[in-house]
Design an enzyme around this catalytic site. Structure first.
Site, PDB file in Angstrom:
ATOM      1  N   ASP A  58       0.835  -1.121   0.264  1.00 17.16           N
ATOM      2  CA  ASP A  58       0.046   0.122  -0.002  1.00 17.16           C
ATOM      3  C   ASP A  58       0.878   1.175   0.028  1.00 17.16           C
ATOM      4  O   ASP A  58       1.570   1.456   0.674  1.00 17.16           O
ATOM      5  CB  ASP A  58      -0.971  -0.163   1.028  1.00 17.16           C
ATOM      6  CG  ASP A  58      -1.750   1.189   1.265  1.00 17.16           C
ATOM      7  OD1 ASP A  58      -1.848   2.171   0.737  1.00 17.16           O
ATOM      8  OD2 ASP A  58      -2.649   1.168   2.347  1.00 17.16           O
ATOM      9  N   TYR A 150     -10.726  15.307  -7.069  1.00 14.90           N
ATOM     10  CA  TYR A 150      -9.516  14.545  -7.949  1.00 14.90           C
ATOM     11  C   TYR A 150      -8.711  15.568  -8.681  1.00 14.90           C
ATOM     12  O   TYR A 150      -7.227  15.419  -8.597  1.00 14.90           O
ATOM     13  CB  TYR A 150     -10.395  13.567  -9.140  1.00 14.90           C
ATOM     14  CG  TYR A 150      -9.331  13.079 -10.136  1.00 14.90           C
ATOM     15  CD1 TYR A 150      -8.447  11.723  -9.663  1.00 14.90           C
ATOM     16  CD2 TYR A 150      -9.293  13.568 -11.245  1.00 14.90           C
ATOM     17  CE1 TYR A 150      -7.502  11.434 -10.653  1.00 14.90           C
ATOM     18  CE2 TYR A 150      -8.390  13.081 -12.238  1.00 14.90           C
ATOM     19  CZ  TYR A 150      -7.554  11.962 -11.821  1.00 14.90           C
ATOM     20  OH  TYR A 150      -6.843  11.170 -12.874  1.00 14.90           O
TER      21      TYR A 150
END
Length: 245
Positions: A58, A150
């Site tokens: 991760d 985003y």
């Protein structure tokens, strides 16, 4: 230094652009470590097996990233190139964006590149040269209303690119960003719809075709090349001419 001595780290390597980049680099002689939390078996199948190392990690977990970097050095002995590609692409209306949505997007799209690059940087310095490539998006030039979080995360990554380029240029390390348009990947298709989203964006381009992952490879190879040492702090827009700047 020949390409088979160059070692690259690609995040988000299990699918989409990350898989395309990993395969393209290995087939051209680079040794590649691909990081993802998802299954990397398809990338491993398509890449040169002698030159690819898949690592489940991760990118938002500093401990996991540190262990991944150690594994890369143990396997390949060096690290020269970091491609920060892992990201999340959720179209959420601004009024419906929760604080947790916002933090999740920033954590993966902006904190992830910070964590990975900071962990990798000592090894790029030790090698005497390096390339950091951040995958951003053409939305930073367009500002679509449904992608406020985003777009903000990718604009932050552009700023990171410029400032880091200034910080590491004396070390022979360049930092650049590539800004794709809407590219046909499984993630994008699942988000925008298999037809409507791509066709709508294609209508805004001067090149009348849907962008494919392979359309980004030549730009990646250019910025990663050891001969591109005078290119740094730049954001290269590759979106078929939708945004011009």
């Amino acid at each position: 230094m020949s390409r088979n001595e160059h070692v690259a780290l690609v995040t988000g390597a299990a699918q989409g652009l990350g898989r395309e980049f990993s395969v393209a680099l290995t087939t051209r002689g680079y040794r590649v470590a691909g990081l993802d939390i998802a299954d990397l078996s398809e990338t491993e199948r398509r890449a040169d097996p002698a030159g690819f190392l898949g690592i489940r990690a991760d990118v938002t977990d500093p401990t996991a990233v540190a262990h991944a970097i150690e594994e890369i050095i143990d396997r390949f002995g060096a690290l020269h190139i970091v491609v920060n590609n892992a990201g999340v692409y959720p179209p959420i209306p601004f009024e419906k964006t929760t604080l947790e949505d916002w933090r999740r997007i920033m954590r993966l799209n902006l904190e992830g590149p910070f964590i990975v690059t900071q962990a990798a940087l000592p090894h790029l310095r030790a090698a005497g040269w390096g390339r950091v490539v951040n995958i951003v998006s053409a939305v930073v030039f367009l500002g679509p209303p449904e992608l406020v979080a985003y777009t903000t995360s990718k604009a932050g990554l552009v700023g990171f690119t410029r400032a880091l380029a200034s910080a590491v240029g004396r070390d022979g390390i360049t930092v650049n960003a590539i800004a794709p348009g809407l590219t046909r990947t499984d993630t994008a298709a699942g988000t925008t719809g298999a037809d409507g989203g791509f066709e709508r964006v294609r209508a805004l381009q001067v090149i009348p075709a849907v962008e494919e992952p392979a359309d980004l490879v030549s730009t990646l190879l250019y910025v990663c090349d050891e001969g591109s040492g005078f290119l740094t702090g730049q954001t290269i827009n590759v979106d078929g001419g939708s945004a011009k700047h």
